[in-house]
Design a protein around this motif. Structure first.
Motif, PDB file in Angstrom:
ATOM      1  N   ASN A 170       0.827  -1.203   0.000  1.00  0.00           N
ATOM      2  CA  ASN A 170       0.000   0.000   0.000  1.00  0.00           C
ATOM      3  C   ASN A 170       0.863   1.255   0.000  1.00  0.00           C
ATOM      4  O   ASN A 170       1.927   1.282   0.592  1.00  0.00           O
ATOM      5  N   LYS A 171       0.364   2.279  -0.667  1.00  0.00           N
ATOM      6  CA  LYS A 171       1.014   3.578  -0.711  1.00  0.00           C
ATOM      7  C   LYS A 171       0.001   4.610  -0.225  1.00  0.00           C
ATOM      8  O   LYS A 171      -1.186   4.510  -0.523  1.00  0.00           O
ATOM      9  N   VAL A 172       0.466   5.599   0.547  1.00  0.00           N
ATOM     10  CA  VAL A 172      -0.416   6.639   1.069  1.00  0.00           C
ATOM     11  C   VAL A 172       0.070   7.994   0.577  1.00  0.00           C
ATOM     12  O   VAL A 172       1.244   8.323   0.715  1.00  0.00           O
ATOM     13  N   CYS A 173      -0.850   8.769  -0.003  1.00  0.00           N
ATOM     14  CA  CYS A 173      -0.546  10.133  -0.430  1.00  0.00           C
ATOM     15  C   CYS A 173      -1.462  11.081   0.330  1.00  0.00           C
ATOM     16  O   CYS A 173      -2.658  10.815   0.472  1.00  0.00           O
ATOM     17  N   THR A 174      -0.891  12.166   0.837  1.00  0.00           N
ATOM     18  CA  THR A 174      -1.681  13.173   1.550  1.00  0.00           C
ATOM     19  C   THR A 174      -1.485  14.529   0.888  1.00  0.00           C
ATOM     20  O   THR A 174      -0.421  14.813   0.335  1.00  0.00           O
ATOM     21  N   THR A 175      -2.524  15.331   0.952  1.00  0.00           N
ATOM     22  CA  THR A 175      -2.491  16.671   0.390  1.00  0.00           C
ATOM     23  C   THR A 175      -3.335  17.600   1.240  1.00  0.00           C
ATOM     24  O   THR A 175      -4.215  17.162   1.967  1.00  0.00           O
ATOM     25  N   CYS A 176      -3.029  18.881   1.169  1.00  0.00           N
ATOM     26  CA  CYS A 176      -3.816  19.915   1.836  1.00  0.00           C
ATOM     27  C   CYS A 176      -4.042  21.047   0.854  1.00  0.00           C
ATOM     28  O   CYS A 176      -3.218  21.297  -0.024  1.00  0.00           O
ATOM     29  N   CYS A 177      -5.161  21.726   1.034  1.00  0.00           N
ATOM     30  CA  CYS A 177      -5.467  22.877   0.197  1.00  0.00           C
ATOM     31  C   CYS A 177      -6.224  23.901   1.022  1.00  0.00           C
ATOM     32  O   CYS A 177      -6.752  23.585   2.091  1.00  0.00           O
ATOM     33  N   GLU A 178      -6.256  25.101   0.516  1.00  0.00           N
ATOM     34  CA  GLU A 178      -6.931  26.193   1.218  1.00  0.00           C
ATOM     35  C   GLU A 178      -8.057  26.702   0.337  1.00  0.00           C
ATOM     36  O   GLU A 178      -7.845  27.067  -0.814  1.00  0.00           O
ATOM     37  N   GLY A 179      -9.262  26.705   0.869  1.00  0.00           N
ATOM     38  CA  GLY A 179     -10.402  27.212   0.119  1.00  0.00           C
ATOM     39  C   GLY A 179     -11.625  26.360   0.342  1.00  0.00           C
ATOM     40  O   GLY A 179     -11.551  25.242   0.854  1.00  0.00           O
ATOM     41  N   ASN A 180     -12.760  26.879  -0.054  1.00  0.00           N
ATOM     42  CA  ASN A 180     -14.027  26.198   0.141  1.00  0.00           C
ATOM     43  C   ASN A 180     -14.103  24.936  -0.715  1.00  0.00           C
ATOM     44  O   ASN A 180     -13.909  25.005  -1.925  1.00  0.00           O
ATOM     45  N   ILE A 181     -14.358  23.798  -0.094  1.00  0.00           N
ATOM     46  CA  ILE A 181     -14.424  22.460  -0.706  1.00  0.00           C
ATOM     47  C   ILE A 181     -13.360  22.258  -1.789  1.00  0.00           C
ATOM     48  O   ILE A 181     -13.625  21.742  -2.864  1.00  0.00           O
ATOM     49  N   CYS A 182     -12.139  22.646  -1.467  1.00  0.00           N
ATOM     50  CA  CYS A 182     -11.026  22.516  -2.418  1.00  0.00           C
ATOM     51  C   CYS A 182     -10.490  21.091  -2.494  1.00  0.00           C
ATOM     52  O   CYS A 182      -9.710  20.775  -3.387  1.00  0.00           O
ATOM     53  N   ASN A 183     -10.902  20.219  -1.558  1.00  0.00           N
ATOM     54  CA  ASN A 183     -10.363  18.853  -1.550  1.00  0.00           C
ATOM     55  C   ASN A 183     -11.258  17.884  -2.320  1.00  0.00           C
ATOM     56  O   ASN A 183     -11.482  16.766  -1.918  1.00  0.00           O
TER      57      ASN A 183
END
Length: 171
Positions: free
Chosen positions: A115-128
């Motif tokens: 298994n591989k795990v990728c994480t991300t973050c973003c700023e803004g309304n429902i940006c994910n």
């Protein structure tokens, strides 16, 4: 037995396997988001993120995400995407987070289970809305400076310079 009922049974039995196949998953798109009348935010700058815990894929996560505002201390939308060795989604977790939870954006190498795990973050309304699939997608995207401390230190530096200038002028 007449030939027509026998033919009908043969046709019915040949279509049953097609009916039993599982549906293919699809990705959640912006067309799936229904924009209602704008609502007032609970505080200035309030925003929403897609929120789910260990959903099987992105569509199921976004489809059932609760429609609530993030708490005041959360400034970013976080996504954690776990994939198997073939690149298929194993689990998706999305939520509102503070800055500290976003500092480790990126992808991990394959673990012993493949298994591989990728994480991300973003700023803004429902940006994910999308998922991170690789290092290119697994980023920390902001629209504003990460720290107000830089602005604060600049103002302190300006005040310090004015004090020194005042001292030299009055001497």
């Amino acid at each position: 037995m007449e030939p027509w009922p026998a033919l009908a049974w043969v046709l019915l039995l040949t279509t049953i396997p097609d009916l039993l196949k599982t549906a293919e998953t699809r990705d959640f798109t912006e067309q799936d988001i229904i924009y209602l009348h704008p609502s007032t935010t609970p505080f200035p700058g309030g925003f929403k993120c897609f929120t789910c815990e260990d959903a099987p894929d992105n569509y199921e996560c976004n489809r059932w995400a609760p429609d609530v505002y993030c708490p005041r201390e959360a400034r970013y939308c976080y996504t954690r995407h776990k994939m198997d060795i073939e690149g298929d989604s194993v689990s998706v977790t999305k939520r509102c987070v503070a800055l500290e939870d976003c500092l480790s954006a990126g992808c991990t190498p394959m673990d012993y289970e493949g298994n591989k795990v990728c994480t991300t973050c973003c700023e803004g309304n429902i940006c994910n809305l999308p998922l991170p699939w690789n290092e290119t997608d697994a980023i920390f995207a902001t629209t504003s400076p990460l720290s107000g401390s830089l602005r604060l230190s600049k103002s302190y530096a300006m005040t310090f310079c004015l004090l020194i200038l005042t001292f030299f002028i009055s001497s």
